[in-house]
Design a protein around this motif. Sequence first.
Motif, PDB file in Angstrom:
ATOM      1  N   GLY A   1       0.809  -1.217   0.000  1.00 44.73           N
ATOM      2  CA  GLY A   1       0.000   0.000   0.000  1.00 44.73           C
ATOM      3  C   GLY A   1       0.842   1.266   0.000  1.00 44.73           C
ATOM      4  O   GLY A   1       0.582   2.197  -0.757  1.00 44.73           O
ATOM      5  N   ILE A   2       1.860   1.292   0.827  1.00 45.75           N
ATOM      6  CA  ILE A   2       2.744   2.461   0.900  1.00 45.75           C
ATOM      7  C   ILE A   2       3.513   2.634  -0.404  1.00 45.75           C
ATOM      8  O   ILE A   2       3.653   3.752  -0.912  1.00 45.75           O
ATOM      9  N   ALA A   3       3.994   1.535  -0.960  1.00 47.81           N
ATOM     10  CA  ALA A   3       4.738   1.606  -2.228  1.00 47.81           C
ATOM     11  C   ALA A   3       3.835   2.114  -3.350  1.00 47.81           C
ATOM     12  O   ALA A   3       4.257   2.947  -4.167  1.00 47.81           O
ATOM     13  N   THR A   4       2.613   1.639  -3.392  1.00 52.45           N
ATOM     14  CA  THR A   4       1.665   2.089  -4.414  1.00 52.45           C
ATOM     15  C   THR A   4       1.384   3.576  -4.268  1.00 52.45           C
ATOM     16  O   THR A   4       1.378   4.320  -5.253  1.00 52.45           O
ATOM     17  N   TRP A   5       1.160   4.029  -3.049  1.00 49.22           N
ATOM     18  CA  TRP A   5       0.918   5.452  -2.803  1.00 49.22           C
ATOM     19  C   TRP A   5       2.129   6.291  -3.213  1.00 49.22           C
ATOM     20  O   TRP A   5       1.978   7.332  -3.863  1.00 49.22           O
ATOM     21  N   ALA A   6       3.333   5.834  -2.845  1.00 50.42           N
ATOM     22  CA  ALA A   6       4.552   6.590  -3.165  1.00 50.42           C
ATOM     23  C   ALA A   6       4.749   6.690  -4.674  1.00 50.42           C
ATOM     24  O   ALA A   6       5.107   7.756  -5.190  1.00 50.42           O
ATOM     25  N   LEU A   7       4.516   5.606  -5.390  1.00 50.56           N
ATOM     26  CA  LEU A   7       4.664   5.640  -6.850  1.00 50.56           C
ATOM     27  C   LEU A   7       3.624   6.554  -7.495  1.00 50.56           C
ATOM     28  O   LEU A   7       3.939   7.277  -8.435  1.00 50.56           O
ATOM     29  N   ALA A   8       2.410   6.525  -6.986  1.00 50.06           N
ATOM     30  CA  ALA A   8       1.369   7.407  -7.517  1.00 50.06           C
ATOM     31  C   ALA A   8       1.724   8.869  -7.257  1.00 50.06           C
ATOM     32  O   ALA A   8       1.554   9.731  -8.126  1.00 50.06           O
TER      33      ALA A   8
END
Length: 127
Positions: free
Chosen positions: A24-31
């Motif tokens: 979840g954190i990785a997805t948010w950071a990439l977005a």
Amino acid sequence: MTDPEVVAALLGAGVGVAGSLVVGIATWALAELSTNKRELRASRVALAREIIRNRGDQRLVAASLNEIPVVFSDDAELLRLYRQFLDGVRTDDALLDIVVRVSKVAKINANVTASDLKRFLSVEAKG
């Protein structure tokens, strides 16, 4: 369930939760990174177009040129040209070098040449 099974179940659940958090954190950071890159590119294109549009009017182009260090702070060549212009190298060719570099860094159009950017229309008011 025996004690080892309970421990294994709790560990499995903990690993699942931790994995979900990481994803979840990785997805948010990439977005977020993608959004920032899009916003930066949009700012660069807008400023490049403004400089190109106003290059025939010293007052207007000066206001646009003042934004170069903020919007293009990561391009050493453009900053060098900008500082050179500030230090008194204010020829048409020096401005053209800035316009060409701004266009290139902003990735406006790969087919635009320096000669395309050197010429511009100017409409004089009839009095």
